[in-house]
Design a protein around this motif. Structure first.
Motif, PDB file in Angstrom:
ATOM      1  N   HIS A  27     -10.198  66.160  54.964  1.00 33.43           N
ATOM      2  CA  HIS A  27      -9.860  65.847  56.350  1.00 33.43           C
ATOM      3  C   HIS A  27      -8.474  65.213  56.421  1.00 33.43           C
ATOM      4  O   HIS A  27      -7.673  65.538  57.288  1.00 33.43           O
ATOM      5  CB  HIS A  27     -10.925  64.910  56.924  1.00 33.43           C
ATOM      6  CG  HIS A  27     -10.674  64.470  58.318  1.00 33.43           C
ATOM      7  ND1 HIS A  27     -10.985  65.252  59.394  1.00 33.43           N
ATOM      8  CD2 HIS A  27     -10.134  63.340  58.823  1.00 33.43           C
ATOM      9  CE1 HIS A  27     -10.659  64.614  60.502  1.00 33.43           C
ATOM     10  NE2 HIS A  27     -10.136  63.454  60.164  1.00 33.43           N
ATOM     11  N   GLU A  32      -6.300  66.357  61.531  1.00 31.97           N
ATOM     12  CA  GLU A  32      -7.375  66.329  62.528  1.00 31.97           C
ATOM     13  C   GLU A  32      -7.576  67.682  63.201  1.00 31.97           C
ATOM     14  O   GLU A  32      -8.697  68.156  63.343  1.00 31.97           O
ATOM     15  CB  GLU A  32      -7.067  65.256  63.573  1.00 31.97           C
ATOM     16  CG  GLU A  32      -8.095  65.120  64.657  1.00 31.97           C
ATOM     17  CD  GLU A  32      -9.423  64.545  64.175  1.00 31.97           C
ATOM     18  OE1 GLU A  32     -10.425  64.766  64.869  1.00 31.97           O
ATOM     19  OE2 GLU A  32      -9.460  63.897  63.120  1.00 31.97           O
ATOM     20  N   HIS A  35      -9.082  70.313  60.853  1.00 32.63           N
ATOM     21  CA  HIS A  35     -10.467  69.934  60.566  1.00 32.63           C
ATOM     22  C   HIS A  35     -11.387  70.354  61.714  1.00 32.63           C
ATOM     23  O   HIS A  35     -12.451  70.934  61.488  1.00 32.63           O
ATOM     24  CB  HIS A  35     -10.554  68.429  60.327  1.00 32.63           C
ATOM     25  CG  HIS A  35     -11.945  67.921  60.110  1.00 32.63           C
ATOM     26  ND1 HIS A  35     -12.638  68.146  58.945  1.00 32.63           N
ATOM     27  CD2 HIS A  35     -12.774  67.234  60.918  1.00 32.63           C
ATOM     28  CE1 HIS A  35     -13.830  67.601  59.039  1.00 32.63           C
ATOM     29  NE2 HIS A  35     -13.940  67.038  60.229  1.00 32.63           N
ATOM     30  N   ARG A  36     -10.961  70.088  62.940  1.00 34.74           N
ATOM     31  CA  ARG A  36     -11.770  70.463  64.104  1.00 34.74           C
ATOM     32  C   ARG A  36     -11.883  71.976  64.240  1.00 34.74           C
ATOM     33  O   ARG A  36     -12.933  72.503  64.609  1.00 34.74           O
ATOM     34  CB  ARG A  36     -11.176  69.865  65.373  1.00 34.74           C
ATOM     35  CG  ARG A  36     -11.317  68.374  65.460  1.00 34.74           C
ATOM     36  CD  ARG A  36     -10.765  67.864  66.764  1.00 34.74           C
ATOM     37  NE  ARG A  36     -10.722  66.418  66.810  1.00 34.74           N
ATOM     38  CZ  ARG A  36     -10.381  65.720  67.882  1.00 34.74           C
ATOM     39  NH1 ARG A  36     -10.052  66.346  69.006  1.00 34.74           N
ATOM     40  NH2 ARG A  36     -10.351  64.411  67.846  1.00 34.74           N
ATOM     41  N   SER A  39     -14.259  73.303  61.575  1.00 34.29           N
ATOM     42  CA  SER A  39     -15.623  72.907  61.923  1.00 34.29           C
ATOM     43  C   SER A  39     -16.185  73.786  63.036  1.00 34.29           C
ATOM     44  O   SER A  39     -17.304  74.282  62.954  1.00 34.29           O
ATOM     45  CB  SER A  39     -15.653  71.441  62.333  1.00 34.29           C
ATOM     46  OG  SER A  39     -16.941  71.060  62.719  1.00 34.29           O
TER      47      SER A  39
END
Length: 145
Positions: A27, A32, A35-36, A39
């Motif tokens: 991460h 950020e 990572h989002r 995901s």
């Protein structure tokens, strides 16, 4: 017997810690926004919130590539992300080929007239997108033509 049980749980606990530290390290390395994106695309999430993440062009490129095959993502929110003209062009191409997105928010990104033009071209092809927000993007009169 007791030492075997204790060793088992200790090894299990160490693996859990290693897993979470690895996730945290990944991460930290990818940031950020990525990572989002990862995901949302891998977990079949319906919404992707990238608000105020300072998305890079390479992150937008990864999102666009994922949108080619993803069928679950329906809402993307990219408000105040510092989208570049290149990022907007990438998203325009992604929007053009996607039939599952229903809502996209690009507010507060300084997209300008050229960026809106790229999105408008995509909207001529995509008939599935129901809502797009573009407020506070310095579109001007030329962007409305």
């Amino acid at each position: 017997m007791l030492s075997t049980v204790i060793n088992f749980f200790w090894d299990f606990f160490k693996r859990i810690l290693q897993y979470f530290f690895r996730i945290e390290a990944i991460h930290h390395i990818i940031g950020e926004a990525e990572h989002r994106i990862i995901s949302a695309l891998t977990n079949d999430e319906g919404d992707l919130d990238l608000n105020r993440t300072g998305v890079s062009d390479s992150s937008v490129d990864k999102l666009a590539a994922g949108l080619k095959t993803n069928r679950s993502l329906q809402k993307i929110s990219m408000n105040d992300c510092n989208l570049t003209p290149k990022g907007v062009a990438i998203m325009g191409k992604a929007i053009k080929g996607n039939r599952f997105l229903k809502e996209i928010k690009f507010n507060y990104n300084n997209i300008g007239a050229s960026g809106v033009g790229k999105i408008a071209k995509a909207l001529r092809v995509n008939c599935c997108l129901l809502s797009i927000e573009l407020s506070s993007n310095k579109i001007g009169d030329n962007g409305l033509k």
